[in-house]
Design a protein around this motif. Sequence first.
Motif, mmCIF file in Angstrom:
data_model
loop_
_atom_site.group_PDB
_atom_site.id
_atom_site.type_symbol
_atom_site.label_atom_id
_atom_site.label_comp_id
_atom_site.label_asym_id
_atom_site.label_seq_id
_atom_site.Cartn_x
_atom_site.Cartn_y
_atom_site.Cartn_z
ATOM 1 N N GLU A 3 0.848 -1.191 0.000
ATOM 2 C CA GLU A 3 0.000 0.000 0.000
ATOM 3 C C GLU A 3 0.881 1.238 0.000
ATOM 4 O O GLU A 3 1.861 1.313 0.722
ATOM 5 N N CYS A 4 0.543 2.214 -0.825
ATOM 6 C CA CYS A 4 1.309 3.462 -0.915
ATOM 7 C C CYS A 4 0.779 4.456 0.112
ATOM 8 O O CYS A 4 -0.418 4.518 0.367
ATOM 9 N N ARG A 5 1.667 5.241 0.661
ATOM 10 C CA ARG A 5 1.236 6.238 1.646
ATOM 11 C C ARG A 5 0.600 7.458 0.982
ATOM 12 O O ARG A 5 0.093 8.340 1.648
ATOM 13 N N HIS A 6 0.596 7.498 -0.359
ATOM 14 C CA HIS A 6 -0.002 8.606 -1.099
ATOM 15 C C HIS A 6 -1.313 8.193 -1.766
ATOM 16 O O HIS A 6 -1.616 8.623 -2.863
ATOM 17 N N ARG A 7 -2.099 7.349 -1.087
ATOM 18 C CA ARG A 7 -3.371 6.896 -1.665
ATOM 19 C C ARG A 7 -4.337 8.048 -1.873
ATOM 20 O O ARG A 7 -5.256 7.966 -2.670
ATOM 21 N N HIS A 29 1.898 11.311 -9.878
ATOM 22 C CA HIS A 29 2.184 10.225 -8.937
ATOM 23 C C HIS A 29 1.602 8.901 -9.439
ATOM 24 O O HIS A 29 2.263 7.866 -9.374
ATOM 25 N N CYS A 33 3.192 5.021 -9.860
ATOM 26 C CA CYS A 33 2.875 4.163 -8.708
ATOM 27 C C CYS A 33 1.815 3.134 -9.087
ATOM 28 O O CYS A 33 0.641 3.470 -9.270
ATOM 29 N N ALA A 35 0.648 0.728 -7.176
ATOM 30 C CA ALA A 35 -0.289 0.498 -6.075
ATOM 31 C C ALA A 35 -1.435 1.501 -6.122
ATOM 32 O O ALA A 35 -2.600 1.139 -5.931
ATOM 33 N N CYS A 36 -1.147 2.758 -6.412
ATOM 34 C CA CYS A 36 -2.193 3.771 -6.478
ATOM 35 C C CYS A 36 -3.065 3.589 -7.723
ATOM 36 O O CYS A 36 -4.262 3.848 -7.680
#
Length: 168
Positions: A3-7, A29, A33, A35-36
């Motif tokens: 999981e990315c911290r920039h969801r 981003h 990314c 994940a996002c």
Amino acid sequence: MTECRHRGAALALHFAEGDAATLAAAKSHLASCAACRAYREELGGLQASLGAWADEPPPPALRERALARALATARQAPAPAAPHDGLALFLLVPVMAALVAATMLVAAQLEAWLYSPGYGGLVLLDVLGPTASAALLLLALGGLATLALAPALFLESRGPRRTLGAHA
């Protein structure tokens, strides 16, 4: 996939929230990314599922049952406000008298100091005079006392503290 911290970037793009600079940064981003991007696809699938959900009409008698239940419950009128008691104001008279007496005593000492041979000059005393200077001095001391007592009064107002091991 982690999981990315920039969801929030995927959320901003999905809901088109934010200004142009925020949305441009979110697009940038998501381009880098995975994940996002997967999260945004998941949001799109969820939105489609919610959009396909058919609205169901409520049961026919629901309105009547709800109204009947609301009317059946007893309503309590709010308690009337207690009339203000003027006695509390009269209890302040001795406090005010003590403050006036303390001001006059301090003013007398300041006046005696004003005319003493060792007096080097105090601007506040020279400008305001002894009585006003005494009132300011007592006001400042009262403010300092209040600041000193504030933490204890705050902790006292919070009531008893319960901790994890305490029994009720």
